[in-house]
Design a protein around this motif. Structure first.
Motif, PDB file in Angstrom:
ATOM      1  N   ASP A  24       0.819  -1.200   0.000  1.00  0.00           N
ATOM      2  CA  ASP A  24       0.000   0.000   0.000  1.00  0.00           C
ATOM      3  C   ASP A  24       0.858   1.257   0.000  1.00  0.00           C
ATOM      4  OD1 ASP A  24      -2.586  -0.957  -0.164  1.00  0.00           O
ATOM      5  OD2 ASP A  24      -2.884  -1.080   2.000  1.00  0.00           O
ATOM      6  N   VAL A  25       1.809   1.306   0.893  1.00  0.00           N
ATOM      7  CA  VAL A  25       2.615   2.520   1.038  1.00  0.00           C
ATOM      8  C   VAL A  25       3.478   2.741  -0.200  1.00  0.00           C
ATOM      9  CG1 VAL A  25       4.441   3.601   2.388  1.00  0.00           C
ATOM     10  CG2 VAL A  25       2.553   2.457   3.546  1.00  0.00           C
ATOM     11  N   ALA A  26       3.997   1.661  -0.789  1.00  0.00           N
ATOM     12  CA  ALA A  26       4.775   1.821  -2.028  1.00  0.00           C
ATOM     13  C   ALA A  26       3.906   2.387  -3.145  1.00  0.00           C
ATOM     14  CB  ALA A  26       5.363   0.467  -2.440  1.00  0.00           C
ATOM     15  N   LEU A  27       2.677   1.911  -3.254  1.00  0.00           N
ATOM     16  CA  LEU A  27       1.766   2.434  -4.270  1.00  0.00           C
ATOM     17  C   LEU A  27       1.342   3.872  -3.958  1.00  0.00           C
ATOM     18  CD1 LEU A  27      -0.456  -0.717  -4.924  1.00  0.00           C
ATOM     19  CD2 LEU A  27       1.206   0.318  -6.492  1.00  0.00           C
ATOM     20  N   MET A  28       1.205   4.205  -2.681  1.00  0.00           N
ATOM     21  CA  MET A  28       0.924   5.596  -2.319  1.00  0.00           C
ATOM     22  C   MET A  28       2.019   6.514  -2.849  1.00  0.00           C
ATOM     23  SD  MET A  28      -0.396   5.329   1.628  1.00  0.00           S
ATOM     24  CE  MET A  28      -1.722   4.222   2.099  1.00  0.00           C
ATOM     25  N   ARG A  29       3.254   6.118  -2.662  1.00  0.00           N
ATOM     26  CA  ARG A  29       4.371   6.948  -3.144  1.00  0.00           C
ATOM     27  C   ARG A  29       4.327   7.073  -4.666  1.00  0.00           C
ATOM     28  NH1 ARG A  29       8.924   7.531   0.347  1.00  0.00           N
ATOM     29  NH2 ARG A  29      10.292   7.327  -1.457  1.00  0.00           N
ATOM     30  N   GLU A  30       3.964   5.982  -5.331  1.00  0.00           N
ATOM     31  CA  GLU A  30       3.856   6.021  -6.788  1.00  0.00           C
ATOM     32  C   GLU A  30       2.759   6.984  -7.234  1.00  0.00           C
ATOM     33  OE1 GLU A  30       2.499   2.983 -10.387  1.00  0.00           O
ATOM     34  OE2 GLU A  30       3.507   2.149  -8.614  1.00  0.00           O
ATOM     35  N   ALA A  31       1.685   7.052  -6.459  1.00  0.00           N
ATOM     36  CA  ALA A  31       0.552   7.908  -6.819  1.00  0.00           C
ATOM     37  C   ALA A  31       0.719   9.350  -6.361  1.00  0.00           C
ATOM     38  CB  ALA A  31      -0.726   7.338  -6.221  1.00  0.00           C
ATOM     39  N   GLY A  32       1.783   9.653  -5.630  1.00  0.00           N
ATOM     40  CA  GLY A  32       1.983  11.013  -5.144  1.00  0.00           C
ATOM     41  C   GLY A  32       1.235  11.327  -3.865  1.00  0.00           C
ATOM     42  N   VAL A  33       0.784  10.296  -3.158  1.00  0.00           N
ATOM     43  CA  VAL A  33       0.059  10.503  -1.912  1.00  0.00           C
ATOM     44  C   VAL A  33       1.006  11.021  -0.835  1.00  0.00           C
ATOM     45  CG1 VAL A  33      -1.119   9.295  -0.024  1.00  0.00           C
ATOM     46  CG2 VAL A  33      -1.748   8.823  -2.398  1.00  0.00           C
ATOM     47  N   ASN A  34       0.594  12.099  -0.176  1.00  0.00           N
ATOM     48  CA  ASN A  34       1.391  12.640   0.925  1.00  0.00           C
ATOM     49  C   ASN A  34       0.618  12.733   2.237  1.00  0.00           C
ATOM     50  OD1 ASN A  34      -0.222  15.010   0.683  1.00  0.00           O
ATOM     51  ND2 ASN A  34       1.190  15.843  -0.843  1.00  0.00           N
ATOM     52  N   ARG A  35      -0.669  12.336   2.211  1.00  0.00           N
ATOM     53  CA  ARG A  35      -1.495  12.438   3.413  1.00  0.00           C
ATOM     54  C   ARG A  35      -2.554  11.336   3.396  1.00  0.00           C
ATOM     55  NH1 ARG A  35      -3.261  16.889   6.634  1.00  0.00           N
ATOM     56  NH2 ARG A  35      -1.392  17.952   5.913  1.00  0.00           N
ATOM     57  N   VAL A  36      -2.725  10.667   4.539  1.00  0.00           N
ATOM     58  CA  VAL A  36      -3.818   9.696   4.671  1.00  0.00           C
ATOM     59  C   VAL A  36      -4.515   9.924   6.003  1.00  0.00           C
ATOM     60  CG1 VAL A  36      -2.841   7.898   3.185  1.00  0.00           C
ATOM     61  CG2 VAL A  36      -2.260   7.939   5.616  1.00  0.00           C
ATOM     62  N   SER A  37      -5.792   9.579   6.060  1.00  0.00           N
ATOM     63  CA  SER A  37      -6.551   9.572   7.302  1.00  0.00           C
ATOM     64  C   SER A  37      -6.562   8.145   7.838  1.00  0.00           C
ATOM     65  CB  SER A  37      -7.981  10.043   7.061  1.00  0.00           C
ATOM     66  OG  SER A  37      -7.999  11.371   6.571  1.00  0.00           O
ATOM     67  N   VAL A  38      -6.193   7.976   9.085  1.00  0.00           N
ATOM     68  CA  VAL A  38      -6.088   6.631   9.660  1.00  0.00           C
ATOM     69  C   VAL A  38      -6.823   6.566  10.995  1.00  0.00           C
ATOM     70  CG1 VAL A  38      -3.942   5.948   8.524  1.00  0.00           C
ATOM     71  CG2 VAL A  38      -3.838   7.254  10.650  1.00  0.00           C
ATOM     72  N   GLY A  39      -7.331   5.374  11.308  1.00  0.00           N
ATOM     73  CA  GLY A  39      -7.927   5.103  12.604  1.00  0.00           C
ATOM     74  C   GLY A  39      -9.397   5.457  12.726  1.00  0.00           C
ATOM     75  N   ILE A  40     -10.030   5.878  11.645  1.00  0.00           N
ATOM     76  CA  ILE A  40     -11.387   6.410  11.739  1.00  0.00           C
ATOM     77  C   ILE A  40     -12.363   5.384  12.318  1.00  0.00           C
ATOM     78  CG2 ILE A  40     -13.332   7.277  10.389  1.00  0.00           C
ATOM     79  CD1 ILE A  40     -11.279   8.543   8.482  1.00  0.00           C
ATOM     80  N   PHE A  41     -12.275   4.149  11.869  1.00  0.00           N
ATOM     81  CA  PHE A  41     -13.210   3.119  12.337  1.00  0.00           C
ATOM     82  C   PHE A  41     -12.451   1.972  13.008  1.00  0.00           C
ATOM     83  CE2 PHE A  41     -15.558   5.045   8.669  1.00  0.00           C
ATOM     84  CZ  PHE A  41     -16.539   5.659   9.435  1.00  0.00           C
ATOM     85  N   SER A  42     -11.517   2.318  13.871  1.00  0.00           N
ATOM     86  CA  SER A  42     -10.630   1.312  14.458  1.00  0.00           C
ATOM     87  C   SER A  42     -10.881   1.044  15.934  1.00  0.00           C
ATOM     88  CB  SER A  42      -9.165   1.750  14.278  1.00  0.00           C
ATOM     89  OG  SER A  42      -8.835   1.892  12.925  1.00  0.00           O
ATOM     90  N   TRP A  43     -11.953   1.601  16.491  1.00  0.00           N
ATOM     91  CA  TRP A  43     -12.142   1.492  17.947  1.00  0.00           C
ATOM     92  C   TRP A  43     -12.167   0.045  18.406  1.00  0.00           C
ATOM     93  CZ3 TRP A  43     -16.337   4.896  20.794  1.00  0.00           C
ATOM     94  CH2 TRP A  43     -16.129   4.850  22.171  1.00  0.00           C
ATOM     95  N   SER A  44     -12.869  -0.822  17.685  1.00  0.00           N
ATOM     96  CA  SER A  44     -13.007  -2.200  18.165  1.00  0.00           C
ATOM     97  C   SER A  44     -11.685  -2.963  18.127  1.00  0.00           C
ATOM     98  CB  SER A  44     -14.061  -2.957  17.345  1.00  0.00           C
ATOM     99  OG  SER A  44     -13.649  -3.083  15.999  1.00  0.00           O
ATOM    100  N   LEU A  45     -10.715  -2.485  17.361  1.00  0.00           N
ATOM    101  CA  LEU A  45      -9.399  -3.119  17.329  1.00  0.00           C
ATOM    102  C   LEU A  45      -8.430  -2.445  18.300  1.00  0.00           C
ATOM    103  CD1 LEU A  45      -9.004  -3.744  13.495  1.00  0.00           C
ATOM    104  CD2 LEU A  45      -9.496  -5.418  15.281  1.00  0.00           C
ATOM    105  N   LEU A  46      -8.584  -1.145  18.500  1.00  0.00           N
ATOM    106  CA  LEU A  46      -7.718  -0.446  19.458  1.00  0.00           C
ATOM    107  C   LEU A  46      -8.132  -0.732  20.892  1.00  0.00           C
ATOM    108  CD1 LEU A  46      -7.447   3.011  17.662  1.00  0.00           C
ATOM    109  CD2 LEU A  46      -5.704   1.224  17.762  1.00  0.00           C
ATOM    110  N   GLU A  47      -9.419  -0.990  21.114  1.00  0.00           N
ATOM    111  CA  GLU A  47      -9.935  -1.359  22.442  1.00  0.00           C
ATOM    112  C   GLU A  47     -10.856  -2.566  22.271  1.00  0.00           C
ATOM    113  OE1 GLU A  47     -12.015   0.724  26.388  1.00  0.00           O
ATOM    114  OE2 GLU A  47     -12.037   1.770  24.458  1.00  0.00           O
TER     115      GLU A  47
END
Length: 642
Positions: A24-47
């Motif tokens: 994923d991250v390698a393809l992000m660099r290929e696409a010029g991605v410099n920002r991602v939103s993370v953790g939005i729906f992760s509550w059940s895995l973080l807690e």
């Protein structure tokens, strides 16, 4: 905002095996991605269980981003409480107006007024902030996600108690509340605060004042949840800005003006509605609204789609080149970040048919080629970041007015205030005129023309604000069924439009809703609505066949106030708006043929960028002021530097 254009989308690595993350991250660099939103729906895995936290996997996600130079909009995962929350605290689940308690199984499964929800939400936010406050990848706190999208109003007993507390803080006494709500009607007078409930299902129409105040209370409850998390994050990580993604222009259950005032930077989501004939004009409205909510400063497009969404009756895929036009239109209208839901298309779940930057079919696809090409283009346009859009025209819009007019006992179901505001905005769009949206009580200094398409409710302060604007030399155009009630939804007596009867030099004695068109002397047609009006100082510019005024113009101080007593058809509205635009001395930013959108962004030092977006199937010639003609190919976007 960054000194580059933020580009990327929601990344949900928890949906995939960990061996996928490096790819994923390698393809992000290929696409010029410099920002991602993370953790939005992760509550059940973080807690995974109450009070049991697991951040090991998320550490690896954040470290992987930092190693690859990709910044994170780090979300508090509070928009989707885990199954254990609903199981342990069923009293915190939302209740609808019919008294049904909703169950866990989707997202936003909580009552906004629930103290136990707030406690658990702040606890996970505190854990997250304490762990990552100094992390190299952290750029922005993304608080919650789309507040109120599915639980804007809860009708449970907890909400009822909170509503009563809100009312007591807004009204000095029960007598004041009874007066505001007009409770002498239908024997509704309250003798004890405990008698007041949310507007739950009743045999017939609910009290309009009760319904309006419950909408206000519910919006405030969501804002309070946001500010509680924001304040906690500020305390733990001072200096890291916070935002949440509004749905400006599409979701009207929250007061976006009040919400935006609490945000460090305004961000919003926008999705094309496939059923609209010209969805790109609706996009322009939403972008102008987001910019206006941020006081004209650059804003962040947190979500839009690369192609189809999953939640409309018919989910239209975007045509070749449409992804780029949509994204660059948002950029043209002030966005300093272009982000999508989501990075990798989900394999399972309710949104598995929602498009993404990396589709199910992989990289040998139209979407991927357009995503990577746009990433390279945004890198070349980095100098645009930080520039602003200026406008000479404002459209007044207010959520309280929309909510009040939403009451079912109205003269006509055909008078939709949001759609009318969008229609007037579209007329400006077609004329090549960029506009802001403004709150009726907001600062109107600097505008030449103010449009009031459908402001049924206006406060005394808002009414006086427009009158001052005109008195000081501005031009205003007010649409029918505006200025009718005060902030409590009580009719302004003495003739409509009560708030602006003197300003407009018109007195209306009766409304006549229509079920078909009505001809005007000019040849235009009125639709849906007409009024029996009398000029009281105003000059009549157009009439019905019966001779009553349809369009008037009144001199007020150094300016002019126009009034329409009917909902003009699109052609007639275009002519009237063209007339008031000319009277105010407003000009398009460039000469362009129909279907070509032109918007200018500028820096304080004079550098500017004229965006020309060709939405037609033919090549078009755009002529910038004082510049040489520029040919914009069919479906293309051209940026002209000055």
């Amino acid at each position: 905002m960054p000194d580059v254009i933020a580009y990327g989308g929601d990344w949900n690595p928890e949906q995939w095996p960990e061996e996928t993350w490096e790819q994923d991250v390698a393809l992000m660099r290929e696409a010029g991605v410099n920002r991602v939103s993370v953790g939005i729906f992760s509550w059940s895995l973080l807690e995974p269980a109450e009070g049991v936290f697991d951040f090991g996997w998320f550490d690896r996600v954040m470290d992987l981003l930092a190693t690859n130079g990709i910044k994170a909009n780090l979300a508090t995962p509070t928009a989707a409480p885990p199954p254990w929350f609903g199981d342990a605290y069923p009293e915190a689940l939302p209740v609808d107006a019919d008294g049904r308690r909703l169950t866990h199984g989707s997202r936003q499964g909580f009552c906004p007024s629930s103290p136990i929800y707030r406690e658990k939400a702040l606890r996970i936010a505190e854990q997250l902030a304490t762990r990552y406050r100094d992390h190299e990848a952290l750029a922005l706190w993304h608080v919650h996600n789309e507040y109120g999208c599915h639980n804007a109003r809860c009708f449970c007993d907890t909400s009822a108690a909170a509503f009563r507390a809100w009312l007591r803080s807004h009204y000095a006494s029960l007598d004041a509340l009874n007066d505001a709500w007009g409770t002498a009607f239908w024997s509704q007078r309250y003798s004890d605060w405990a008698q007041i409930l949310p507007p739950r299902a009743t045999p017939t129409f609910p009290n309009p004042g009760q319904q309006l105040d419950f909408r206000r209370f519910s919006s405030d409850a969501l804002i309070e949840l946001y500010t509680a998390e924001r304040d906690l994050l500020r305390k733990i990580a001072p200096g890291v800005p916070a935002t949440t993604n509004l749905m400006a222009g599409a979701h009207w259950d929250m007061d976006c003006w009040a919400f935006a005032a609490e945000m460090d930077v305004v961000s919003t989501d926008h999705y094309l509605i496939g059923a609209r004939a010209e969805p790109h004009i609706d996009l322009a409205f939403a972008a102008d609204y987001a910019r206006s909510l941020n006081g004209g400063r650059p804003w962040l497009l947190m979500e839009h789609s690369t192609s189809a969404v999953n939640w409309q009756p018919r989910n239209r895929a975007k045509a070749p080149g449409e992804l780029r036009r949509n994204s660059l239109t948002h950029l043209a209208r002030g966005a300093d970040g272009i982000m999508y839901f989501q990075w990798r298309a989900s394999r399972a779940g309710a949104e598995k048919w929602h498009s993404a930057m990396l589709p199910h079919a992989g990289t040998n696809t139209k979407i991927w080629r357009e995503v990577t090409a746009l990433g390279a283009e945004l890198a070349r346009l980095a100098d645009v970041a930080g520039s602003t859009v200026s406008a000479d025209v404002a459209i007044l819009i207010d959520h309280s007015s929309v909510w009040a007019q939403d009451h079912p006992a109205q003269p006509s179901v055909d008078m939709d205030p949001v759609e009318e505001a969008k229609r007037w905005h579209a007329a400006l769009w077609r004329a090549g005129v960029t506009c802001d949206l403004a709150h009726p009580e907001g600062d109107l200094t600097g505008y030449r023309l103010v449009l009031v398409p459908a402001l049924y409710l206006v406060s005394d302060a808002g009414a006086a604000n427009l009158a001052r604007f005109v008195e000081r030399g501005g031009v205003a155009l007010v649409g029918p069924y505006s200025g009718i009630v005060d902030e409590y939804d009580r009719v302004r007596l003495g003739g409509y439009p009560g708030a602006w009867r003197d300003l407009l030099g018109v007195s209306v004695e009766e409304f006549f809703p229509l079920d078909g068109p009505i001809a005007l002397a000019s040849g235009a047609s009125g639709t849906a609505w007409s009024e029996v009006a009398h000029a009281a100082g105003a000059k009549v510019l157009d009439t019905y066949a019966t001779g009553e005024p349809a369009w008037t113009r009144n001199e007020w101080g150094d300016g002019f106030a126009h009034y329409l007593t009917t909902r003009l058809d699109d052609d007639g509205l275009a002519e009237v708006i063209a007339a008031v635009v000319a009277e105010a001395g407003v000009e398009p930013v460039a000469a362009a043929p129909a279907g070509v959108e032109v918007v200018r962004r500028s820096h304080a030092d004079g550098r500017s960028y004229l965006f020309a977006v060709n939405h037609t199937g033919e090549d078009a010639v755009v002529i910038p002021p004082g510049g040489d003609p520029v040919t914009v190919a069919a479906g293309d976007v051209h940026v002209i530097y000055a």
